[in-house]
Design a protein around this motif. Structure first.
Motif, short mmCIF file in Angstrom:
data_model
loop_
_atom_site.label_atom_id
_atom_site.label_comp_id
_atom_site.label_asym_id
_atom_site.label_seq_id
_atom_site.Cartn_x
_atom_site.Cartn_y
_atom_site.Cartn_z
N GLY A 1 0.82 -1.20 0.00
CA GLY A 1 0.00 0.00 0.00
C GLY A 1 0.86 1.26 0.00
N LEU A 2 1.89 1.25 0.88
CA LEU A 2 2.77 2.41 0.96
C LEU A 2 3.53 2.60 -0.36
CD1 LEU A 2 4.13 2.09 4.60
CD2 LEU A 2 2.49 3.76 3.69
N LEU A 3 3.96 1.47 -0.94
CA LEU A 3 4.67 1.55 -2.22
C LEU A 3 3.80 2.22 -3.27
CD1 LEU A 3 7.05 0.72 -4.09
CD2 LEU A 3 5.79 -1.39 -4.52
N LEU B 1 -7.27 -2.53 3.88
CA LEU B 1 -7.33 -3.98 4.04
C LEU B 1 -6.36 -4.45 5.12
CD1 LEU B 1 -7.59 -5.43 0.45
CD2 LEU B 1 -9.23 -5.62 2.29
N SER B 2 -5.17 -3.86 5.12
CA SER B 2 -4.18 -4.22 6.13
C SER B 2 -4.73 -3.97 7.53
CB SER B 2 -2.90 -3.42 5.90
OG SER B 2 -2.01 -3.62 6.96
N VAL C 1 -8.88 -8.40 12.56
CA VAL C 1 -9.20 -9.82 12.64
C VAL C 1 -8.19 -10.53 13.52
CG1 VAL C 1 -9.33 -11.95 11.31
CG2 VAL C 1 -10.36 -9.87 10.41
N ASN C 2 -6.90 -10.20 13.35
CA ASN C 2 -5.85 -10.82 14.16
C ASN C 2 -6.08 -10.59 15.65
OD1 ASN C 2 -4.34 -12.05 12.28
ND2 ASN C 2 -2.81 -10.43 12.08
N MET D 1 -9.17 -9.98 -1.63
CA MET D 1 -9.02 -8.59 -2.06
C MET D 1 -7.57 -8.14 -1.94
SD MET D 1 -11.94 -7.51 -3.01
CE MET D 1 -11.81 -5.73 -3.05
N ALA D 2 -6.90 -8.53 -0.84
CA ALA D 2 -5.51 -8.14 -0.65
C ALA D 2 -4.66 -8.70 -1.79
CB ALA D 2 -4.99 -8.65 0.70
N ALA D 3 -4.89 -9.97 -2.13
CA ALA D 3 -4.12 -10.59 -3.22
C ALA D 3 -4.37 -9.85 -4.52
CB ALA D 3 -4.50 -12.06 -3.36
#
Lengths: 227, 515
Positions: A87-89, A122-123, A129-130, B170-172
Motif C-alpha cells: 500500500g505504501l509503495l 485492508l491491512s 481480525v488478528n 481482495m488483498a491478493a
C-alpha cells in the motif's frame, strides 16, 4: 472432542493424506464393506433436515481450507505488514511518478494512489481480525504449520546463485548445479547419482532448446574452452 | 448456422497432420505438468509459453488447447490419487475422488473423470462456438465505461466470491494490481515504480509473475513443509475399466455437471469453482433422496462415483465456457485464461470483437482444436491414466529439482535476461508467503493481467467525458453490471454468515455428548 477435531484437521493440513493412502492400498477392497454399512445410518441422518450445515462440515473435515484458517502467533502480523508495505509503495507513486505536463486527467498517479489507500484499509482490517482471534485465546484456532527454513533457504540460495552465474558459467553447468542443489534441499543424498541426473537433465534441455527450437542458451565458460 | 460452416473450416485447419501432432504433444505435456502436485493447467500453459516463441500463431494455439485440457485432467489425477488439487477447480473432486482411491477404486475414479471431462469439454466447446459471436455482437456496443464495469465485476467475483476469505482475496488482487502497474504507463508515457532501473520500464512480464507465483512458490512451499509434505510414492493404480453399474451411476452426474458448467462458464468472473461445488452438492442431495426412496444407498462420504463424475464434468465445461469472455470480450476470467491472453498478446493479437473480424480463421481453428484436444485427451488418458500416476513415483527431490530448472528456463527464455530471473525469485518469495498464510494466488494473477486493462478503460472513459464520472454509470449495461457486483457481494456476505453459523452449530453439537 473439540481438541481431537483440531488435531485431526491439523494433521490433514500437514498433508499426511498419503499415509492413509498407504493404509488403504494395503487393505483389500472388501474389508471396507462392514465399515460402510455401519457408517450409513449416520450419513442418512446427516443428510436429513440440516442438509446445508452437514454439507459444509463434511467438506471441512475432508480438507480444511487454508484460506479460511485464521492466523495465530507472532507470524500472524507478517501478511498484514506485507499488505501495508504494498500500500505504501503504491502511495509513494504520488511522489515518484513524474506525469508529463499535458497528461489528461486522471493522470498516471491516481490509480496507484487509490489502490494504495485500499491496501492500507485492508491491512487494518486484517489487523483487527488478528486481534479478535488472539482475544479468543490460543485454543480457538489450530496453530500455523511450522516452516522448515533450511530447505527453503537452500532453494532460494541456489536460485540466487544460478541467476548470478548463468551468464558466466553457461546453462549446462548452472542448470545442473541448480538441479543438484534443489534435489539436495529436498533430501537427496546420493551425490554422485544426483550429479549425473542433474547433468543429464541440463544437457537434455540445452539440446532441446538450442537444436530443437533454435533458442539460444548461454554457453559460458564451456563455450570459451570448446569453441 | 454460419458458426457451423466457420467451425468446419477450422477443423480443416486443425486436422492437418502437423497440427494434430501439436495437439497430441500439447495433451501429453499438459497432462505431464498437470499431474505434478500443485500444478494446474495455468502452470502448464505458462511453462510452455517460451517454447512457442518460434512457432506460428495457429500451431501455438493448437498446442495450448491440448495443454489446457491435458493440464485440467492432470489436476484431477492428483486430486483423486493424492488429495492435492492442482487448482481451485479440482477441489470439489478431491472429496469423493480421494476416498474412492483409498477404497481401492482409484482407477474407476480416474475413468469416470476422463469420460466426464470428454463429454463436458465437447459440450462446453460447442457453447463457446455458438455463443462467442453473440458475445462479440454485445461487446461491440461496449465503450470504455462498460469495459471498466466488467473488469470491476470480474475483480469482485474472483476476489470476494471465489476466495475462501474475501479479505485475503481482495488483498491478493490489489497486490497483483500494484505489480501490474510497474513500467511505462501506456496512457501518459510516465514511468511508474521502475526504481530507476531501465529493465523495469517494460513492466513485470506475466510469465515471470505466473512462474514465480505458481511454480517456484510451490517448490518453496513444499520445501518448507519438510517431512510433513505428502509422500508421493504411496499410490495404488489399476486399469480404469468402468463396470456397467459405474457407468449407469455416472451418466446422470455427467449430464448435470456439464449443464451446470456450461451455464456458469461464460459468465465473467464466476470461475470454475462455483459450478464444481454446486455439482457436488446437487449429486449428494440426489443420492440422499434416492436412498430415502428405497433406491441404492448413498455412498457420499465414502467415495461416491457421482461425486467425481459431476464436479469433473462441471469443471471442464465451465473451463471451456470461460473462453467465451476471453475470445469475445478480451477478458480473462480465470488464471489459465489470463495466461492465454498473454499468449495472444505475444503474437500481437488482442482478443475481443476485433479478433473475430481480423483473425477469424485463427479463432475457429482454435475452437476446432479444442474439440480435437478433448478427443485426444480421451484416447491418450483413458488407457494410460494409471501410467500417468507413475510419474509421481519419481523421487521427490528430482521432481521438484526438475520443476525448478524448467521454471528458471521458462523465465530466462522470455528475453534471455537474468533480470527477469531476479524478478521471478522476488515474486516467488511473495508467492511462498501467500501460500503459507493461505492467501489465494489466483486473484493476484488476475490483478496483474486485468489491472492495466481496467485502468486504461477507466482513464479513457474519464478522458472522453472530460472528467465527468457519470459516464461510468451512463448505460444500462454498466448499471446492470454494478448491480450484479452488489448482488455478488451481498451473496458472499450472506453465505459467510451462514457458514459461520453452521460452524457454531457444529461445535455446539460436538460439545453436547461430552457434557
Amino acid at each position: 472432542m473439540m481438541s481431537e477435531r483440531t488435531a485431526e484437521s491439523a494433521e490433514a493440513a500437514s498433508g499426511t493424506g498419503a499415509e492413509d493412502a498407504a493404509a488403504g492400498a494395503g487393505v483389500p477392497a472388501p474389508a471396507a464393506a462392514p465399515e460402510d454399512s455401519a457408517g450409513s445410518p449416520d450419513a442418512a441422518q446427516a443428510a436429513g433436515p440440516a442438509e446445508e450445515a452437514a454439507e459444509e462440515t463434511a467438506e471441512e473435515a475432508a480438507a480444511p481450507d487454508p484460506e479460511t484458517t485464521p492466523w495465530t502467533g507472532r507470524s500472524a502480523w507478517v501478511f498484514p505488514g506485507v499488505t501495508a508495505a504494498f500500500g505504501l509503495l503504491a502511495l509513494s507513486g504520488l511522489a515518484t511518478i513524474e506525469p508529463p505536463p499535458h497528461a489528461t486527467p486522471p493522470g498516471p498517479t491516481v490509480f496507484p494512489a487509490v489502490v494504495g489507500v485500499l491496501l492500507l484499509v485492508l491491512s487494518a482490517c486484517m489487523a483487527v481480525v488478528n486481534v479478535r482471534v488472539a482475544r479468543r485465546g490460543p485454543s480457538a484456532a489450530p496453530p500455523m504449520p511450522p516452516v522448515a527454513w533450511r530447505p527453503v533457504l537452500i532453494v532460494l540460495g541456489a536460485l540466487a546463485v544460478a541467476a548470478a552465474l548463468l551468464q558466466a558459467l553457461g546453462w549446462l553447468l548452472t542448470g545442473a548445479l541448480l538441479f543438484w542443489a534443489v534435489a539436495y534441499a529436498f533430501g537427496a543424498r546420493d551425490h554422485l547419482r544426483d550429479a549425473v541426473v542433474a547433468l543429464a537433465m541440463s544437457a537434455a534441455v540445452q539440446v532441446g532448446f538450442s537444436l530443437g527450437l533454435g533458442l539460444p542458451l548461454p554457453g559460458g565458460v564451456l563455450e570459451l574452452m570448446f569453441p | 448456422m454460419e458458426s457451423f460452416s466457420l467451425l468446419l473450416g477450422g477443423f480443416a485447419d486443425a486436422l492437418s497432420p502437423v497440427n494434430l501432432m501439436w495437439a497430441f504433444l500439447g495433451v501429453l505435456l499438459g497432462t505431464a505438468v498437470g499431474v505434478l502436485p500443485g500444478m494446474g493447467s495455468a502452470m502448464a500453459v505458462a511453462l510452455l509459453l517460451p517454447v512457442t516463441f518460434r512457432m506460428d500463431a495457429t500451431s501455438a494455439f493448437i498446442l495450448f488447447a491440448g495443454v489446457y485440457y491435458g493440464g485440467m485432467f492432470g489436476g484431477a489425477t492428483t486430486s483423486i490419487l493424492l488429495n492435492t488439487p492442482g487448482q481451485a477447480s479440482s477441489i470439489a473432486t478431491t472429496y469423493e475422488g480421494h476416498k474412492m482411491a483409498l477404497g481401492g477404486r482409484a482407477a474407476q475414479a480416474l475413468g469416470t473423470a476422463v469420460i466426464g471431462s470428454f463429454i463436458a469439454s465437447m459440450v462446453g466447446t460447442l457453447v463457446v462456438a455458438l455463443f462467442s459471436p453473440t458475445m462479440v455482437a454485445l461487446a461491440l456496443q461496449f465503450g470504455p465505461g462498460e469495459y471498466f464495469a466488467l473488469t470491476v465485476f470480474s475483480f469482485v467475483a474472483i476476489a470476494a466470491v471465489v476466495s475462501g476469505s474475501a479479505l485475503r482475496g481482495m488483498a491478493a488482487l490489489l497486490i497483483g494490481l500494484v505489480i501490474g502497474m510497474a513500467g511505462i504507463d501506456g496512457q501518459s508515457g510516465a514511468a511508474r515504480f521502475d526504481f530507476g532501473l531501465p529493465v523495469m520500464l517494460d513492466g513485470i512480464d506475466v510469465i515471470v509473475v505466473t512462474v514465480g507465483l505458481l511454480a517456484l512458490a510451490e517448490v518453496l512451499y513444499v520445501a518448507s513443509r519438510g517431512d510433513n509434505a505428502p509422500d508421493l510414492k504411496a499410490i495404488k493404480t489399476g486399469t480404469p475399466w468402468l463396470k456397467k453399474r459405474d457407468l449407469r451411476r455416472s451418466a446422470g452426474p455427467w449430464a448435470r455437471g456439464t449443464a451446470l458448467g456450461s451455464l456458469f462458464g461464460p459468465i465473467p468472473g464466476s470461475g470454475a469453482e462455483i459450478p464444481t461445488f454446486l455439482s457436488l452438492g446437487l449429486e449428494r442431495k440426489l443420492a440422499a433422496r434416492r436412498e430415502r426412496r428405497g433406491g441404492e444407498k448413498s455412498e457420499f462420504g465414502k467415495g461416491a462415483i457421482e461425486g467425481v463424475a459431476g464436479p469433473e464434468a462441471a469443471n471442464n465445461s465451465s473451463a471451456s465456457g470461460s473462453l467465451v469472455p476471453l475470445l469475445g470480450l478480451g477478458l480473462p476470467t480465470s488464471a489459465t485464461a489470463a495466461i492465454m491472453l498473454a499468449a495472444f498478446q505475444q503474437y500481437g493479437l488482442q482478443p475481443g470483437p476485433v479478433l473475430f473480424e481480423r483473425n477469424a480463421d485463427l479463432v475457429w481453428t482454435l475452437l476446432a482444436s479444442l474439440f480435437v484436444g478433448s478427443v485426444l485427451l480421451l484416447v491418450l488418458n483413458l488407457p494410460f491414466a494409471p501410467l500417468w500416476a507413475k510419474l509421481l513415483k519419481l523421487p521427490k527431490p528430482y521432481l521438484y529439482a526438475g520443476i525448478t530448472v524448467c521454471s528458471v528456463l521458462a523465465v530466462y527464455a522470455i528475453n534471455s535476461s537474468v533480470a527477469h530471473l531476479v524478478m521471478a525469485i522476488g515474486i516467488a518469495v511473495l508467492g511462498f508467503g501467500m501460500r503459507h498464510f493461505g492467501v489465494p494466488v489466483a486473484p493476484a494473477l488476475i490483478g496483474v493481467v486485468l489491472g492495466p486493462i481496467a485502468e486504461t478503460e477507466l482513464r479513457r472513459a474519464l478522458a472522453a467525458s472530460s472528467g465527468d464520472p457519470s459516464i461510468l454509470v451512463g448505460s444500462g449495461i454498466s448499471i446492470g453490471l454494478y448491480a450484479l457486483v452488489l448482488a455478488a457481494a451481498v451473496f458472499s456476505a450472506v453465505s459467510a454468515v451462514r457458514r459461520a453459523r453452521a460452524r457454531k452449530a457444529e461445535t455446539e453439537t460436538e460439545k453436547t455428548p461430552v457434557a
